[in-house]
Design an enzyme around this catalytic site. Structure first.
Site, PDB file in Angstrom:
ATOM      1  N   LYS A 104      -9.215  11.922  -0.659  1.00  5.84           N
ATOM      2  CA  LYS A 104     -10.200  10.870  -0.385  1.00  5.84           C
ATOM      3  C   LYS A 104     -11.302  11.415   0.522  1.00  5.84           C
ATOM      4  O   LYS A 104     -11.061  12.341   1.287  1.00  5.84           O
ATOM      5  CB  LYS A 104      -9.510   9.704   0.349  1.00  5.84           C
ATOM      6  N   ARG A 132       1.046   3.380  -7.951  1.00  2.28           N
ATOM      7  CA  ARG A 132       1.661   2.994  -9.227  1.00  2.28           C
ATOM      8  C   ARG A 132       2.784   3.933  -9.628  1.00  2.28           C
ATOM      9  O   ARG A 132       3.692   3.549 -10.372  1.00  2.28           O
ATOM     10  CB  ARG A 132       0.579   2.862 -10.311  1.00  2.28           C
TER      11      ARG A 132
HETATM   12  N1  BES Z   1      -4.311   2.823  -1.463  1.00  3.23           N
HETATM   13  C1  BES Z   1      -5.369   2.957  -2.391  1.00  3.23           C
HETATM   14  C2  BES Z   1      -6.094   1.650  -2.665  1.00  3.23           C
HETATM   15  C3  BES Z   1      -6.886   1.080  -1.516  1.00  3.23           C
HETATM   16  C4  BES Z   1      -8.183   1.468  -1.327  1.00  3.23           C
HETATM   17  C5  BES Z   1      -6.334   0.131  -0.685  1.00  3.23           C
HETATM   18  C6  BES Z   1      -8.931   0.923  -0.290  1.00  3.23           C
HETATM   19  C7  BES Z   1      -7.068  -0.410   0.346  1.00  3.23           C
HETATM   20  C8  BES Z   1      -8.358  -0.023   0.551  1.00  3.23           C
HETATM   21  C9  BES Z   1      -4.853   3.477  -3.717  1.00  3.23           C
HETATM   22  O1  BES Z   1      -3.764   4.329  -3.665  1.00  3.23           O
HETATM   23  C10 BES Z   1      -5.950   4.255  -4.348  1.00  3.23           C
HETATM   24  O2  BES Z   1      -6.321   5.247  -3.800  1.00  3.23           O
HETATM   25  N2  BES Z   1      -6.443   3.785  -5.480  1.00  3.23           N
HETATM   26  C11 BES Z   1      -7.497   4.427  -6.168  1.00  3.23           C
HETATM   27  C12 BES Z   1      -7.189   4.411  -7.630  1.00  3.23           C
HETATM   28  C13 BES Z   1      -8.045   5.305  -8.459  1.00  3.23           C
HETATM   29  C14 BES Z   1      -7.822   6.754  -8.086  1.00  3.23           C
HETATM   30  C15 BES Z   1      -7.702   5.063  -9.896  1.00  3.23           C
HETATM   31  C16 BES Z   1      -8.780   3.684  -5.850  1.00  3.23           C
HETATM   32  O3  BES Z   1      -8.755   2.456  -5.681  1.00  3.23           O
HETATM   33  O4  BES Z   1      -9.812   4.327  -5.711  1.00  3.23           O
HETATM   34 MN    MN Z   2      -4.398   6.341  -3.348  1.00  3.55          MN
END
Ligand code: BES
Ligand code: MN
Ligand code: ZN
Length: 492
Positions: free
Chosen positions: A268, A342
């Site tokens: 990230k 997931r």
């Molecule tokens: N934990 C995150 C989702 C999230 C993002 C929760 C911001 C709270 C605040 C999750 O694991 C994630 O990173 N999801 C990705 C999915 C994508 C890579 C398909 C996302 O939301 O960008």
């Molecule tokens: Mn994630």
């Protein structure tokens, strides 16, 4: 905090403060009289947002706090929750051992509901999240008092002691989760998550088992292992069971428990990454639900499942393109290691399904896109069971932890088909329908059982505080899901 009900007329209240929420244009006669005596008729009408503190040295209560509730026809229980939060802020400032609450029983609104909501708001607002401050800072809540309140007593004619207790349990369960969610990833590691579950299980006599990484491998939980591989902190799997009696309807609760989500190799960006310590909220919210079910002795069998892991980049972590196998034997192509929740849920949901519950509910901070869909004002819901989702919508209104349904069209399932494995963990490179495709991915692991999916990523953090929840972890979902389970067993 101690809360109680005392059956007595308002004139006999004995407390440091008496709080009275007032409807606009319908002030109780005795309140109007006091305002007149103090020459303060013009200072308070009951309009929303208005409040007035009156020192009354001649009464048994030394101060009267009037809170404006606005017009009767616009009145909702959420208004009383906010009034509770506001009341706490005001009375804790002045040093308050005993705070009394009186609500006019003659209003059109559901009186018990109003009392319950007020108590919830009051208890929620009482939680302090300054545990890591080594020096006590003066907050605006500590003018004369210590920012605390000893006791809240509801007084009136109608016996609402049960409702007061229930509201207290719900708010305290939510506070329990907020407190744990605050802990950073160097404290709340996967194994510490398991320890907290064991502690909770012990306290409420719930059966709780923790499975080590070695056992996960034997069980074939390839998702949780793949996510935890890059971290020096080993992943665990937890099962906890609350059984309120014999032969009761069985609900499985499955939570996401990522103690820190760096994204893994699909790292990230740095901005906002610290908030990814809250990626364990789903499992914690469900621990709060288990606590509330046990406290309230709800006649249900509820089993909680979660795989806890830390998602880190490392020479040993999962790479984009890797293929893994989940508990139910399905193969997953991992196209993005940041779609890790997931993967853990794939194992935990299919494990839950193997126990054949009547309903599976999963709760997860699953997608940033949930925030794009509803903003910070609601939970994205997907469901294969109409009666369950309708009940969730109703409980959402009542608890003001509102949910909104998303579709489960076949086209979304096509989006997660992989060229070389059964499914892939990414719907589309550009994030189209990101919240829905994540939900459809989970659906692949439910074994066709009735299922409700709650993506709480949009609501688990408070960014703009309201009257009863300051900035920080919200633990939203505890009151919603507890209230759902209680109504669900009643219908069974
Ligand atoms: N934990 C995150 C989702 C999230 C993002 C929760 C911001 C709270 C605040 C999750 O694991 C994630 O990173 N999801 C990705 C999915 C994508 C890579 C398909 C996302 O939301 O960008
Ligand atoms: Mn994630
Ligand atoms: Zn995550």
């Amino acid at each position: 905090m101690k809360t109680a009900f005392e059956k007595k007329p308002v004139e006999e209240v004995d407390a440091d403060y008496l709080v009275v929420p007032c409807i606009k244009g319908r002030l109780p006669e005795w309140v109007a009289e006091i305002l007149k005596e103090c020459g303060a008729q013009k200072d308070f009408s009951g309009a929303p947002g208005e409040s007035l503190m009156l020192p009354l040295p001649k009464k048994k209560y030394s101060r009267l706090l009037l809170i404006g509730m606005g017009e009767e026809k616009k009145l909702k229980s959420e208004g009383f929750r906010s009034a509770g939060g506001k009341a706490f802020s005001r009375v804790s400032k002045g040093g308050c051992c005993r705070c009394a609450l009186w609500i006019n029983e003659q209003m059109e609104q559901d009186y018990e509901g109003a009392v319950g909501a007020f108590v919830e708001g009051f208890v929620l607002r009482s939680l302090k999240l300054d545990v890591y401050k080594t020096k006590k800072e003066e907050t605006d809540e500590e003018e004369n008092g210590n920012g605390e309140v000893g006791e809240l007593v509801v007084v009136g004619d109608e016996d609402v002691s049960r409702r007061v207790r229930e509201a207290t349990v719900l708010a305290e369960s939510q506070n329990y989760v907020r407190r744990l969610d605050l802990e950073p990833s160097n404290v709340m590691t996967p194994s510490r998550m398991a320890d907290e579950a064991l502690l909770l299980g012990k306290k409420y006599d719930m059966d709780c088992r923790v499975y080590s990484r070695g056992e996960l491998e034997k069980k074939g939980m390839g998702g949780i292992i793949a996510v935890g591989k890059g971290s020096s902190k080993e992943p665990v799997f937890v099962r906890m069971e609350y059984n309120g009696g014999k032969k009761l309807p069985h609900i499985a609760l499955v939570g996401k428990a990522i103690t820190f989500d760096s994204g893994g190799i699909s790292l990230k960006p740095g901005k906002g990454m610290a908030a990814m310590k809250y990626d364990k909220s789903g499992a914690l919210v469900l621990m709060g639900v288990m606590r509330a079910l046990a406290e309230l002795k709800v006649p249900v069998r509820a089993t909680l499942f979660f795989g806890a892991a830390e998602n880190m980049p490392d020479g040993n972590s999962t790479n984009p393109g890797d293929i893994i196998k989940a508990y139910n034997g399905k193969t997953i192509e991992v196209l993005n290691t940041d779609a890790e929740g997931r993967l853990c849920l794939a194992d935990a949901v299919s494990y839950a399904a193997s126990k054949e519950p009547e309903l599976i509910v999963d709760v997860a901070t699953l997608t940033g896109a949930a925030n794009i869909v509803l903003g910070r004002h609601g939970i994205c819901m997907m469901s294969t069971d109409d009666s369950a989702s309708e009940l969730f919508e109703r409980c959402g209104e009542e608890t003001y932890e509102r949910v909104w349904p998303l579709p489960l069209w076949d086209e979304y399932t096509k989006m997660i088909k992989s060229d070389i494995a059964d499914v892939k963990n990414l719907g589309s490179e550009n994030g189209e329908a990101g919240t829905i495709t994540a939900g459809m991915f989970i659906k692949e692991f439910t074994g066709g059982l009735p299922w409700v999916h709650l993506d709480i990523a949009s609501v688990d953090l408070v960014e703009s505080p309201n009257a009863y929840l300051p900035k920080g972890p919200s633990a939203r979902g505890v009151r919603l899901i507890t209230s759902f389970v209680r109504s669900w067993v009643q219908k069974k």
